[in-house]
Design a protein around this motif. Structure first.
Motif, short mmCIF file in Angstrom:
data_model
loop_
_atom_site.label_atom_id
_atom_site.label_comp_id
_atom_site.label_asym_id
_atom_site.label_seq_id
_atom_site.Cartn_x
_atom_site.Cartn_y
_atom_site.Cartn_z
N UNK A 139 0.80 -1.23 0.00
CA UNK A 139 0.00 0.00 0.00
C UNK A 139 0.83 1.27 0.00
N UNK A 140 2.08 1.21 0.42
CA UNK A 140 2.92 2.40 0.46
C UNK A 140 3.80 2.52 -0.78
N UNK A 141 3.53 1.69 -1.78
CA UNK A 141 4.33 1.69 -3.00
C UNK A 141 3.73 2.62 -4.06
N UNK A 142 4.48 3.61 -4.46
CA UNK A 142 4.04 4.52 -5.51
C UNK A 142 3.86 3.76 -6.82
N UNK A 143 4.74 2.81 -7.08
CA UNK A 143 4.64 2.02 -8.31
C UNK A 143 3.33 1.24 -8.35
N UNK A 144 2.95 0.65 -7.22
CA UNK A 144 1.69 -0.09 -7.17
C UNK A 144 0.50 0.83 -7.37
#
Length: 317
Positions: free
Chosen positions: A168-173
């Protein structure tokens, strides 16, 4: 000077006015009592805290025919949209004050976001919270961590499953997520990142005790890192199970019914069955984020499903 007749009429009028006032209806208050409950688990004081309720179109969210959901709700004197509780749990071990989940804050509108006022009504201040354990990073569990971008709990270390943090803290995701799912990532980032920047976030990398008497147990499926927390003191147990269940009226009888919020439906059902079977067999208390406040009770097996037995109301003694 009033003549006797006028004095008599005046007295009658005054008495009539006083009688009318005495029998007038009291004004309606139209506000509930503060949303907290309290019980002891062994030597630990546990305070369920309401963040409020939110109306959910569960007939559109549960993975079964909408008319089937509506019929089941009607049998339970419920309707759609279903007014759904959002619960958090404050655990005072005597040496640590631990909050499990934080409600929605400002992420879900005015019917939620009541955790802080109810926490204060329960006799605690946000500065007193030592640790915050997040079952998963959906907005209705992490939104209460911040207000206007600032940490609400300045002295607390926040912990959550590493798989949830990585996802959830992944910008890519977030960048590759569908447009209608990006808000989940934005809410998690806005809520957790202020603690990350302050050095107050620590991921949970495996099952085990976090502070004496409180252990993390991974139950992935609803989200990649969904985590439950077992509270144990003097042989008594309470499992705080987060979002293993959303609509008790439907999913107790039919636990195979999943919901659109589940990241992995098969894993979410498997986690629910495993936890519910264990709780029913061993008889310990469970607490759910979306069971009707205060969200506490026991489970019994019943046919292919379960029977929910709400906790008997009890006073602190």
């Amino acid at each position: 000077m009033l003549n006797p007749l006028k004095r008599t009429l005046f007295a009658i009028a005054a008495a009539t006015a006083l009688a009318s006032a005495a029998h007038a209806a009291a004004p309606m208050v139209k506000s509930p009592s503060p949303g907290f409950f309290r019980l002891m688990v062994g030597d630990f004081e546990v305070t369920p805290i309401s963040d409020g309720t939110v109306d959910l179109p569960v007939d559109q969210l549960l993975h079964q025919k909408p008319e089937q959901t509506r019929a089941t709700l009607e049998k339970n004197f419920l309707k759609v949209p279903l007014e759904t509780s959002d619960n958090a749990f404050l655990v005072n071990t005597g040496s640590k004050l631990v909050l499990v989940d934080t409600g929605a804050g400002a992420l879900f509108g005015p019917t939620l976001g009541k955790l802080l006022q109810n926490l204060k009504a329960a006799g605690y201040q946000p500065e007193q919270v030592d640790e915050i354990y997040i079952t998963h990073m959906h907005g209705d569990h992490v939104g209460g961590l911040v207000h206007d971008g600032e940490r609400v709990f300045p002295n607390a270390v926040v912990r959550a499953g590493k798989a949830d943090a990585d996802f959830w803290l992944s910008q890519a995701n977030m960048d590759k997520a569908p447009a209608d799912k990006k808000g989940f990532f934005q809410g998690a980032m806005a809520s957790i990142n202020p603690y990350v920047k302050a050095g107050k976030f620590k991921a949970i990398e495996g099952n085990g005790e976090l502070v004496p008497g409180i252990s993390a147990v991974a139950e992935h499926g609803h989200t990649p890192g969904h985590t439950t927390y077992m509270i144990e003191s003097r042989g008594q147990k309470l499992l705080l199970m987060g979002d293993l269940i959303h609509v008790a009226a439907v999913q107790m009888d039919n636990p195979q019914v999943t919901i659109g919020f589940d990241s992995d439906e098969k894993a979410a059902y498997a986690a629910r069955k495993q936890v519910f079977d264990d709780a029913a067999k061993k008889g310990y208390l469970v607490g759910g984020a979306h069971l009707q406040f205060p969200g506490l009770g026991h489970l019994q097996t019943q046919g292919k499903g379960y029977r929910w037995v709400p906790l008997n109301y009890t006073q602190m003694r």
